[in-house]
Design a protein around this motif. Structure first.
Motif, PDB file in Angstrom:
ATOM      1  N   ASN A   1      32.829  37.350  46.560  1.00 13.68           N
ATOM      2  CA  ASN A   1      32.862  37.487  45.102  1.00 13.68           C
ATOM      3  C   ASN A   1      32.557  36.117  44.495  1.00 13.68           C
ATOM      4  O   ASN A   1      33.448  35.406  44.012  1.00 13.68           O
TER       5      ASN A   1
ATOM      6  N   PRO B   1      30.885  35.006  41.693  1.00 16.18           N
ATOM      7  CA  PRO B   1      31.152  34.691  40.282  1.00 16.18           C
ATOM      8  C   PRO B   1      32.625  34.390  40.008  1.00 16.18           C
ATOM      9  O   PRO B   1      32.950  33.430  39.300  1.00 16.18           O
ATOM     10  N   LEU B   2      33.526  35.203  40.589  1.00 17.68           N
ATOM     11  CA  LEU B   2      34.953  34.976  40.374  1.00 17.68           C
ATOM     12  C   LEU B   2      35.397  33.694  41.070  1.00 17.68           C
ATOM     13  O   LEU B   2      36.205  32.926  40.534  1.00 17.68           O
TER      14      LEU B   2
ATOM     15  N   CYS C   1      34.466  30.816  38.906  1.00 17.17           N
ATOM     16  CA  CYS C   1      35.364  30.738  37.752  1.00 17.17           C
ATOM     17  C   CYS C   1      36.668  30.053  38.140  1.00 17.17           C
ATOM     18  O   CYS C   1      37.145  29.139  37.452  1.00 17.17           O
TER      19      CYS C   1
ATOM     20  N   TRP D   1      31.209  30.476  33.098  1.00 20.57           N
ATOM     21  CA  TRP D   1      31.496  31.550  34.063  1.00 20.57           C
ATOM     22  C   TRP D   1      32.430  32.604  33.493  1.00 20.57           C
ATOM     23  O   TRP D   1      32.383  33.769  33.903  1.00 20.57           O
TER      24      TRP D   1
ATOM     25  N   TYR E   1      30.667  35.554  32.350  1.00 22.48           N
ATOM     26  CA  TYR E   1      30.220  36.508  33.376  1.00 22.48           C
ATOM     27  C   TYR E   1      31.379  37.252  34.020  1.00 22.48           C
ATOM     28  O   TYR E   1      31.227  38.374  34.502  1.00 22.48           O
ATOM     29  N   VAL E   2      32.534  36.612  34.056  1.00 21.33           N
ATOM     30  CA  VAL E   2      33.702  37.194  34.714  1.00 21.33           C
ATOM     31  C   VAL E   2      34.860  37.226  33.723  1.00 21.33           C
ATOM     32  O   VAL E   2      35.273  36.187  33.226  1.00 21.33           O
ATOM     33  N   GLN E   3      35.387  38.384  33.465  1.00 19.35           N
ATOM     34  CA  GLN E   3      36.560  38.495  32.611  1.00 19.35           C
ATOM     35  C   GLN E   3      37.788  38.566  33.518  1.00 19.35           C
ATOM     36  O   GLN E   3      38.109  39.626  34.060  1.00 19.35           O
ATOM     37  N   PRO E   4      38.480  37.440  33.742  1.00 18.87           N
ATOM     38  CA  PRO E   4      39.607  37.418  34.688  1.00 18.87           C
ATOM     39  C   PRO E   4      40.698  38.409  34.292  1.00 18.87           C
ATOM     40  O   PRO E   4      41.052  38.523  33.124  1.00 18.87           O
ATOM     41  N   SER E   5      41.214  39.112  35.293  1.00 18.85           N
ATOM     42  CA  SER E   5      42.319  40.032  35.051  1.00 18.85           C
ATOM     43  C   SER E   5      43.607  39.240  34.830  1.00 18.85           C
ATOM     44  O   SER E   5      43.647  38.021  34.999  1.00 18.85           O
TER      45      SER E   5
ATOM     46  N   HIS F   1      44.526  37.375  37.943  1.00 13.60           N
ATOM     47  CA  HIS F   1      43.739  36.168  38.158  1.00 13.60           C
ATOM     48  C   HIS F   1      44.137  35.058  37.179  1.00 13.60           C
ATOM     49  O   HIS F   1      44.107  33.878  37.524  1.00 13.60           O
TER      50      HIS F   1
END
Length: 244
Positions: A58, A60-61, A64, A113, A116-120, A123
């Motif tokens: 993963n 992208p994550l 981030c 980043w 592109y990635v919406q952290p939960s 995260h």
């Protein structure tokens, strides 16, 4: 940040020009010599095992999360040197502004980043825990041995380059869709409107190469007992003028 991205001439950076930026080799490595070098190298090698296990492919994550940590060393170094200057009533010799610029550059990587990635929530909690722990540990390390701290940061950037290289390969192999670059990345890196995710990865990786080389250089200056960066800059400019 590289002068290539300043956009002072109005020229927009193309994909071909991004690929031509010399980062000194994606596998460039500073061989640890002293005990402090070896400590820094093995500490970074140990720390990378957890993200390798957790994020796997993963990219992208991983990028981030990586940038939430990468933005810490520059700010810590700048703050501690700022406080030392106030305490000793002595001028800084170019370190504070350089380290602040490094920290800001890494922070902007994170902001890119996040687009592109919406952290939960999970995260975000991991970011909070990792950042808190790393901030405390790196602050202590910098107070005890700035030389080791900068060497550590240099090795951390080597790992960042490796991670972004894997990210790049995943895009080129079709494992990750090469989507259009976000407008924030396009503006920050002065790229053409046609820029893609691949271009963003190449640009960010080139920044990390600058941080890698700079932190290893700063560690060397401390080892040599010559921390006057203003003098080093002046000599470099004079040598460049002589060469012309």
């Amino acid at each position: 940040m590289r002068p290539d991205f300043f956009g002072t001439t109005g020229h927009k950076i193309t994909s071909q020009e991004l690929d031509q930026i010399d980062i000194g080799g994606a596998k460039k490595h500073y061989k640890p010599i002293s005990l402090s070098d070896k400590f820094a190298f093995h500490a970074v090698s140990l720390l990378r095992k957890l993200p390798d296990f957790y994020f796997r492919d993963n990219h992208p994550l991983r990028a981030c999360m990586l940038e939430t940590i990468a933005a810490v060393p520059g700010m810590v170094g700048a703050m501690l040197r700022h406080m030392r200057s106030l305490r000793t009533l002595k001028q800084d010799t170019g370190w504070i502004m350089h380290l602040l610029h490094e920290a800001e550059n890494e922070r902007l990587h994170l902001m890119i980043w996040v687009k592109y990635v919406q952290p939960s929530m999970l995260h975000r909690l991991l970011i909070l825990a990792a950042q808190g722990g790393f901030l405390s540990a790196f602050s202590v390390l910098y107070m005890v041995s700035p030389r080791t701290a900068h060497r550590f940061a240099g090795y951390l950037e080597e790992e960042a380059i490796h991670s972004y290289t894997l990210f790049l390969e995943a895009i080129e192999n079709g494992e990750i869709e090469n989507t259009k670059a976000d407008s924030m990345a396009i503006e920050y890196y002065n790229m053409t409107p046609k820029a893609t995710l691949r271009d963003v990865v190449v640009a960010v990786r080139s920044d990390e190469a600058v941080h890698r080389d700079c932190n290893h250089f700063l560690s060397d200056r401390i080892r040599l007992g010559d921390e006057d960066l203003q003098k080093v800059t002046k000599e470099a400019l004079e040598n460049r003028g002589t060469a012309k």
